[in-house]
Design an enzyme around this catalytic site. Structure first.
Site, short mmCIF file in Angstrom:
data_model
loop_
_atom_site.label_atom_id
_atom_site.label_comp_id
_atom_site.label_asym_id
_atom_site.label_seq_id
_atom_site.Cartn_x
_atom_site.Cartn_y
_atom_site.Cartn_z
N ASP A 24 39.25 -52.83 51.39
CA ASP A 24 40.00 -51.75 50.72
C ASP A 24 38.89 -50.76 50.13
O ASP A 24 39.15 -49.56 50.17
CB ASP A 24 40.84 -52.43 49.64
CG ASP A 24 40.41 -53.65 49.08
OD1 ASP A 24 39.41 -54.19 49.30
OD2 ASP A 24 40.83 -54.14 48.03
N ASP A 44 39.21 -45.35 63.04
CA ASP A 44 39.82 -44.13 63.17
C ASP A 44 39.67 -43.18 61.90
O ASP A 44 39.62 -42.18 61.82
CB ASP A 44 41.74 -44.34 63.18
CG ASP A 44 42.11 -44.45 64.56
OD1 ASP A 44 41.25 -44.77 65.63
OD2 ASP A 44 43.36 -44.33 65.05
N LYS A 68 37.55 -59.29 53.70
CA LYS A 68 38.30 -59.53 52.78
C LYS A 68 38.36 -60.89 52.16
O LYS A 68 39.33 -61.68 52.10
CB LYS A 68 39.93 -59.16 53.21
CG LYS A 68 41.03 -59.01 52.06
CD LYS A 68 40.88 -57.74 51.26
CE LYS A 68 41.96 -57.91 50.09
NZ LYS A 68 41.51 -56.90 49.04
N ASP A 71 39.76 -51.63 64.07
CA ASP A 71 40.66 -50.47 64.29
C ASP A 71 40.88 -49.53 63.42
O ASP A 71 41.17 -48.51 63.69
CB ASP A 71 41.79 -51.45 64.77
CG ASP A 71 42.99 -50.83 65.79
OD1 ASP A 71 42.50 -49.50 65.98
OD2 ASP A 71 44.11 -51.28 65.92
N TYR A 106 45.03 -59.75 66.35
CA TYR A 106 45.44 -58.97 67.66
C TYR A 106 45.63 -60.08 68.88
O TYR A 106 46.53 -60.02 69.75
CB TYR A 106 44.67 -57.87 68.00
CG TYR A 106 44.75 -56.79 67.21
CD1 TYR A 106 45.64 -56.77 65.94
CD2 TYR A 106 44.00 -55.53 67.45
CE1 TYR A 106 45.64 -55.59 65.44
CE2 TYR A 106 43.81 -54.66 66.63
CZ TYR A 106 44.88 -54.81 65.52
OH TYR A 106 44.83 -53.38 64.60
#
Ligand code: NAD
Length: 357
Positions: A224, A252, A191, A248, A142
């Site tokens: 994942d 959620d 990852k 992020d 970001y």
């Protein structure tokens, strides 16, 4: 003891939910003998209307001079078509940067009396769920280099994920400290099977934990798999640490497991004790001004401020216990309404929690 709290009400339901949290803090102040002094500053859309910018200088100064900051939410339809640089969300990113806040802590807790609100099967959540996601907030993709261009008549665009050891170590410190006070188990999500930045993340988190927190166990999980495990077996998680973008998304998802975003709070912290405390939801312009917004997320954000910025643990427990009692008595705002429960407005919910303290 006197505490100066900067209040950034923001837009939409922001002023309603902040008013609810202030009511509860005032009650805590009365009961425990603290003087909470609130000063309101504009941010987001209302700041654009008043001052022409989403983050006025006086707001930054006021927050930096305060002991801690309570934020409602920013944004709304009215400002959706403004140029990116003066959009309400810029105010939020700006204040996090100005206050040097690099960690975001989001506890996703499923309250026992609300277990029916979870979209997951009863057998998966009946033992209770509390996932504390520690998200790196000021680095990664970001904030990395980005660009766009055109090649052979075709448009392209790129973003960069970059982390330094220092950035990873300081977020690892926050996560390890939390884990060592709880179950002593930390799950680090990355990852690393694909990304170089994730391989550095993994090596650094392990190195830091082994050196400074030998009492905790660090387990790695690919992002994942983590996304799958949160819905398959949410009870296995306690503290989870991850990068900006993964945090992020996963926070959620974890929030949804608990049923209502109107119940979840978050804190953003940097090196000092001053933090920014807010509900995880947005400004909900669709319900603003109707007194139906659930104030509990903001009340919990205020409670986290007491515990994590002011070390007022007993006061935190008093607020959490009061919320639990009000829910156990069957009071519900519209977003968490269940059969056989009593429907109350947002302001009534705040009053009930304050009364319970
Ligand atoms: P939202 O979180 O505001 O609303 C999503 C849904 O949840 C809506 O149906 C809303 O009515 C409901 N909801 C949210 N909070 C609630 C509460 N306390 N009680 C009951 N119901 C609640 O997300 P959105 O609709 O995607 O965004 C609305 C605006 O908020 C946008 O301008 C967005 O940019 C902004 N936003 C701000 C923040 C922030 O300030 N931190 C975060 C997310 C979105």
């Amino acid at each position: 003891m006197k505490y100066n709290i900067a209040v950034l009400d923001g837009d939409g339901i922001g002023p309603e939910i902040c008013a609810g949290a202030i009511k509860v803090l005032n009650k805590v102040g009365k009961k425990f003998g603290h003087d909470f002094v609130f000063t309101h500053y504009p941010i987001g859309g209302c700041a654009i209307d008043k001052c022409g910018v989403p983050l006025p200088e006086e707001t930054v100064k006021g927050c930096l001079a305060s002991d801690s900051v309570l934020l409602g939410a920013v944004g709304g339809y009215k400002w959706d078509n403004l140029p990116v640089d003066i959009r309400p969300e810029k105010g939020l990113l700006g204040i996090r940067k100005a206050m040097g806040l690099y960690s975001n802590i989001r506890p996703a807790k499923l309250w026992k009396s609300l277990s029916g609100a979870s979209p997951l099967k009863d057998e998966l959540v009946k033992g209770g769920v509390e996932i504390i996601i520690v998200r790196e907030l000021t680095g990664g993709i970001y904030f990395g280099e980005r660009g766009k261009g055109e090649e052979k008549g075709e448009e392209y665009a790129w973003d960069t994920e970059k982390y330094s050891v220092h950035e990873i170590e300081r977020i690892a410190e926050i996560a390890c400290a939390l884990a060592s006070k709880r179950t002593k188990k930390l799950i680090s999500v990355d990852k690393a099977n694909v990304l170089e930045s994730s391989r550095l993340w993994r090596k650094t988190v392990h190195g830091y934990a082994a050196k400074h927190y030998p009492d905790i166990t660090v387990e790695d999980m690919l992002v994942d798999n983590a996304a799958m495990q949160i819905v398959k077996n949410p009870a296995q998680f306690d503290v989870l640490v991850t990068s900006n973008i993964f945090g992020d998304i996963l926070s959620d998802e974890a929030a949804q497991v608990t049923g209502s975003i109107g119940m979840l709070a978050s804190s953003s912290l940097g090196d000092g004790t001053r933090g920014l405390y807010e509900p995880i939801h947005g400004s909900a312009p669709d319900i603003a001004g109707k007194d139906i917004a659930n104030p509990i997320a903001t009340i919990l954000a205020a409670a986290m401020m007491l515990r994590d910025s002011f070390t007022l643990t007993e006061e935190y427990d008093a607020i959490e216990g009061a919320i639990q009692n009000v829910l156990d008595k069957g009071y519900r705002t519209a977003d968490i309404m269940q059969d056989g429960c009593v429907s109350v407005s947002g302001s009534e919910m705040a009053r009930l929690v304050a009364e319970e303290i």
